[in-house]
Design a protein around this motif. Structure first.
Motif, short mmCIF file in Angstrom:
data_model
loop_
_atom_site.label_atom_id
_atom_site.label_comp_id
_atom_site.label_asym_id
_atom_site.label_seq_id
_atom_site.Cartn_x
_atom_site.Cartn_y
_atom_site.Cartn_z
N ALA A 84 47.98 33.47 73.73
CA ALA A 84 47.10 34.58 74.09
C ALA A 84 45.95 34.13 74.97
CB ALA A 84 46.56 35.24 72.82
N GLU A 85 45.47 32.90 74.75
CA GLU A 85 44.27 32.47 75.47
C GLU A 85 44.57 31.44 76.56
OE1 GLU A 85 40.93 31.92 72.45
OE2 GLU A 85 42.66 32.39 71.19
N VAL A 86 45.26 30.36 76.24
CA VAL A 86 45.48 29.30 77.23
C VAL A 86 46.58 29.67 78.20
CG1 VAL A 86 46.01 26.86 77.57
CG2 VAL A 86 44.71 27.58 75.56
N GLU A 87 47.71 30.15 77.68
CA GLU A 87 48.84 30.45 78.55
C GLU A 87 48.58 31.68 79.40
OE1 GLU A 87 52.50 30.09 80.44
OE2 GLU A 87 51.26 28.66 79.34
N GLN A 88 47.94 32.70 78.85
CA GLN A 88 47.71 33.92 79.61
C GLN A 88 46.40 33.91 80.39
OE1 GLN A 88 50.11 37.57 77.88
NE2 GLN A 88 48.45 37.04 76.49
N ALA A 89 45.61 32.86 80.24
CA ALA A 89 44.40 32.75 81.06
C ALA A 89 44.79 32.73 82.53
CB ALA A 89 43.64 31.48 80.70
N ALA A 90 44.08 33.49 83.33
CA ALA A 90 44.43 33.64 84.74
C ALA A 90 43.18 33.43 85.59
CB ALA A 90 45.01 35.02 85.01
N PHE A 91 43.29 32.53 86.56
CA PHE A 91 42.16 32.15 87.39
C PHE A 91 42.48 32.46 88.86
CE2 PHE A 91 42.18 29.54 83.64
CZ PHE A 91 40.85 29.45 83.25
N GLY A 92 41.43 32.64 89.64
CA GLY A 92 41.62 32.85 91.07
C GLY A 92 40.42 32.37 91.86
N THR A 93 40.66 31.69 92.97
CA THR A 93 39.55 31.16 93.78
C THR A 93 38.77 32.26 94.47
OG1 THR A 93 41.03 30.83 95.66
CG2 THR A 93 40.71 28.95 94.19
N GLY A 94 39.32 33.47 94.52
CA GLY A 94 38.60 34.58 95.13
C GLY A 94 37.67 35.31 94.19
N TYR A 123 46.32 32.82 94.53
CA TYR A 123 46.10 32.71 93.09
C TYR A 123 46.15 34.07 92.40
CZ TYR A 123 45.04 27.74 92.89
OH TYR A 123 45.14 26.37 92.91
N SER A 124 45.43 35.04 92.91
CA SER A 124 45.44 36.35 92.28
C SER A 124 46.81 37.01 92.41
CB SER A 124 44.35 37.24 92.88
OG SER A 124 43.07 36.71 92.58
N ASP A 125 47.49 36.77 93.51
CA ASP A 125 48.82 37.33 93.71
C ASP A 125 49.78 36.79 92.66
OD1 ASP A 125 50.87 38.78 95.25
OD2 ASP A 125 51.59 36.78 95.75
N THR A 126 49.74 35.50 92.42
CA THR A 126 50.68 34.92 91.45
C THR A 126 50.34 35.34 90.03
OG1 THR A 126 51.87 32.86 90.93
CG2 THR A 126 49.48 32.73 91.00
N GLN A 127 49.06 35.61 89.72
CA GLN A 127 48.71 36.07 88.37
C GLN A 127 49.26 37.48 88.13
OE1 GLN A 127 47.87 33.84 86.59
NE2 GLN A 127 46.43 32.44 87.56
N ARG A 128 49.19 38.33 89.15
CA ARG A 128 49.74 39.68 89.00
C ARG A 128 51.24 39.62 88.76
NH1 ARG A 128 45.48 40.95 92.62
NH2 ARG A 128 46.67 40.22 94.42
N TYR A 129 51.90 38.67 89.40
CA TYR A 129 53.33 38.52 89.22
C TYR A 129 53.66 37.90 87.86
CZ TYR A 129 58.01 36.57 89.73
OH TYR A 129 59.32 36.24 89.53
N ARG A 130 52.92 36.85 87.49
CA ARG A 130 53.25 36.08 86.29
C ARG A 130 52.87 36.83 85.02
NH1 ARG A 130 50.90 32.38 82.82
NH2 ARG A 130 48.85 32.76 83.73
N VAL A 131 51.66 37.38 84.96
CA VAL A 131 51.16 38.01 83.74
C VAL A 131 51.29 39.53 83.81
CG1 VAL A 131 49.20 38.16 82.15
CG2 VAL A 131 49.54 36.08 83.51
N GLY A 132 51.16 40.09 85.01
CA GLY A 132 51.30 41.53 85.16
C GLY A 132 50.14 42.13 85.92
#
Length: 528
Positions: free
Chosen positions: A320-330, A351-360
């Motif tokens: 819930a915390e480490v795996e789903q943590a999502a960061f972006g340089t923007g 970075y933000s693009d891949t988080q939307r894909y990976r986590v939703g």
């Protein structure tokens, strides 16, 4: 074979995009001038990076293996001896003693979620600051430099370091095939194959923002800035022999070390420092200050302490915390801004693009990613939506006379850099790829140089002679002794001369040649 529109011959080995368009420049983003900001009409880059972001599901493409913890950042209110307001209006830095909650994720880069934490690999160092103005993500590594300076090359870099797509085994030859054609990587390779390439644990490693950012003050004036985290526990690295010994017994050692230290109440701490430079191209330097393969010399741009970070709480649930943590340089707040660093600008999209894909699409609603403040948006729908970000549920647009959300008031003057120039695909002018790795080599202690040479020889002796020759040329340009020792070591070990052979992670040097554990303190540990 076909003739393309430029009159050159195209055959089956000509690089194209998925539309079949021949790629005439796979090295450089389109920018305003050769060091200016990137332009949105970077079609080939956007196609390349968005596909790269979607290569793995659901595991992270890179930085899959990670550990994390909660804590806080405490500001000093100053940058060295100057009030920090001179440089930035970011609220989290202004008052001495002010605390901002943080979540930090440490990681290895190339291998999967259950890979050993002893591999020779850069380490991720990502910090999420839950500020009163919203989240700020500082996404960096333990090392202060990177392999490439242009985001166009990022997918190629990772592909070369990832396992072979046929055998699924990482290949030293593939790695050095790419590096030998990427001279700006010589600095990073000199770090990576020394003991600095294997931090002993997460608590005793440095962190760096790597890229150049900007700070903006109340007057709308900007300076260039680089971020550094220095562990107050001291710095500790491993030789290859020590890493091999640990891996034989425990491939989770760094995660375990961090978790158990926090459980014991031995909270790890880092002092956060910045280097500051005026916002211009600094022609007096022999490198471009926006180049992420370079280090700003501390005698000219000293480390200025601005605060302390403490990690004092372990996650309650890893996924819930480490795996789903999502960061972006923007993800920046008021008073912080981007520079024209080409790698940073590419990362900011990716970075933000891949988080939307990976986590939703609604990944920012997850507790670990959500800001600890008021949120009100007009965003709708998307995978895993579980709440609406506004009180007025019927009005999901702006402007509105019927009671929708209103724009915020501007609190201070925007920074407005002047940009002019042709939109081009070109390298920066001041590359200077070999000076800093030579300086780094000469600054090393004897045992560090021994470990560096041993590791490089073990890896390069598994590579095609043409690759070896290129790498020896680079090392020699950096320092004559550096190149000579690598060449002599490879000649003694013997090379494959062109036959095909794959190897383990980053090569496996003779453990008997490793001579000493790297345990050093503070800035003395790293002359940069």
């Amino acid at each position: 074979m076909d003739d393309n529109k430029n009159g050159t011959v195209e055959d089956k080995n000509t690089l194209t995009n998925r539309q079949g368009h021949p790629i005439t420049d796979n090295q450089n983003l389109r920018t305003v001038g050769n060091r200016g900001p990137t332009v949105l009409e970077n079609y080939d880059f956007l196609e390349k990076i968005t596909h790269f972001d979607r290569e793995r599901i659901p595991e992270r493409v890179v930085h899959a293996r990670g550990a994390g913890a909660h804590g806080y950042f405490e500001a000093y209110g100053k940058a060295g001896d100057e009030p920090i307001s001179k440089y930035t209006r970011a609220k989290l830095f202004q008052e001495a003693g002010k605390r901002t909650p943080v979540f930090v994720r440490f990681s290895t880069v190339i291998h999967g979620i259950h890979s050993p934490e002893t591999l020779r690999d850069p380490r991720g160092f990502a910090v999420k600051f839950y500020t009163e103005d919203g989240n700020w993500d500082l996404v960096g590594n333990n090392l202060k430099v990177f392999f490439i300076r242009d985001a166009m090359k990022f997918p190629d870099l990772v592909h070369a370091f990832k396992p072979d797509p046929v055998t699924n085994i990482q290949s030293v030859e593939r790695i050095f095939d790419f590096i030998s054609n990427t001279p700006e990587a010589t600095n990073m390779i000199t770090y990576l194959f020394s003991p600095w390439g294997i931090p002993a644990n997460y608590r005793q490693m440095q962190g760096s923002g790597v890229n150049t950012y900007k700070w903006v003050n109340d007057k709308g004036e900007a300076v260039l800035v680089k971020y550094h985290f220095e562990p107050l526990q001291g710095i500790k690295n491993l030789t290859q022999a020590e890493a091999d010994e640990i891996q034989a017994k425990n491939f989770n050692h760094a995660t375990q070390d961090l978790y158990e230290a926090i459980e014991r109440g031995e909270y790890p701490e880092w002092e956060m420092c910045v280097q500051i430079m005026s916002d211009d191209d600094h022609p007096e330097l022999d490198f471009d200050p926006l180049d992420p393969t370079k280090i700003w010399p501390v005698d000219q741009f000293p480390f200025l302490p601005i605060g302390k970070m403490v990690l004092n709480k372990n996650p309650e649930n890893y996924f819930a915390e480490v795996e789903q943590a999502a960061f972006g340089t923007g993800v920046l707040v008021d008073g912080l801004d981007f520079s024209d660093d080409k790698l940073l600008q590419g990362r900011t999209f990716s970075y933000s693009d891949t988080q939307r894909y990976r986590v939703g699409a609604n990944y920012l609603q997850l507790p670990v990613n959500a800001p600890k403040k008021h949120v009100a948006t007009n965003l709708e729908g998307g995978q895993m939506l579980y709440k609406v970000d506004r009180k007025q549920r019927h009005i999901n647009y702006e402007p509105s006379t019927l009671g929708g959300l209103d724009e915020a008031n501007q609190q201070a003057k925007d920074y407005e850099p002047y940009v002019e120039g042709k939109v081009v695909r070109q390298k920066i002018d001041r590359t200077n790829d070999f000076k800093q790795p030579g300086e780094r080599y000469r600054m090393m202690e004897d045992w560090e140089r021994e470990d560096l040479i041993s590791n490089l020889v073990a890896a390069l002796s598994q590579c095609d002679k043409r690759i070896v020759d290129k790498m020896v040329e680079y090392f020699t340009k950096a320092d004559e002794d550096y190149g000579r020792r690598v060449r002599e070591g490879v000649e003694k070990a013997g090379t494959r001369g062109g036959t095909s052979r794959l190897s383990g992670p980053m090569g496996e040097p003779d453990a008997g040649k490793a001579v000493k554990q790297a345990e050093q303190q503070g800035h003395k540990a790293d002359p940069y």
